[in-house]
Design an enzyme around this catalytic site. Sequence first.
Site, PDB file in Angstrom:
ATOM      1  CB  CYS A   2      -8.787   3.185  -8.287  1.00 43.06           C
ATOM      2  SG  CYS A   2      -8.004   3.175  -9.187  1.00 43.06           S
ATOM      3  CD  GLU A 114      -7.019  -0.536  -2.634  1.00 45.85           C
ATOM      4  OE1 GLU A 114      -5.944  -0.426  -1.566  1.00 45.85           O
ATOM      5  OE2 GLU A 114      -7.597  -0.695  -3.928  1.00 45.85           O
TER       6      GLU A 114
END
Length: 271
Positions: A2, A114
């Site tokens: 993350c 992402e």
Amino acid sequence: MCGRYAASRGPEDLAGVFEIEKWEPEEVLAPDYNVAPTKEVYAVLERPVKDADSPEPVRQLRKLKWGLVPSWSKTPEGGARMINARAETVHEKPSYRRAFSARRCIIPADGYYEWVTAKDERELEVEGKKKRQRKQPYFVLPADGSVFAMAGLYEFWRDRTLPDDHPLAWWVTCSVITTEAETTPLAVPPAEGPHTLADIHPRMPLMLTPDRWDSWLDPARTDPDELRELLAPPPAGLMRAYPVSTAVSNVRNNGPELLKELEGPEEGTLF
């Protein structure tokens, strides 16, 4: 992993979702659609309130810096590299094990970004045989639009170069726990591109479902073996992902337009 996420909900909304008992008006953060490491972020945690009549822990919404600095660090310089802690080893790594036992938190988000990392592309990049391409970012979020509750840790670090009464004498920092990305189909697969989270990236933030919130935040729970049971991945089929503009790749860009869903990957990007 993350490395970037979006957080637009304010204290009033989060207080209702997480049953927050205390938050400070001076710690209010503006909506942030491109949260990057070292930024200040919201975290839900339980601990006693300083100078309160009762020693009982209180559920609070606190403003922390993203990038954990262990209490024993001589300097805070490594914090920017410690934005993620792996669920598989968080209980044994020196930088995280104390916080895992005693200082756990929830980091609320709308979802996370992402950049697609296909297997063959990753291998070539690691070997230095292929120039890094412009990759397509995806926004990953709960399919029902609920808050994405990321499992986190927090830590206190004392800057010994400053006097006790200095407002920056204490740093409160945090890290997001990550786990292996889901290999099951997304709840709402994109028309083209990846159909599982693992197709986008091999890691993902560990999402805590509401039934685990109380146990995760409870500071009285300190047994590592019991706590590791809370690190199990959430049920499959709760997430969706869609392509967004590559503008999010620049941390200076920040606004709700970054969350706009594209019909497909941008031209010239990987995938």
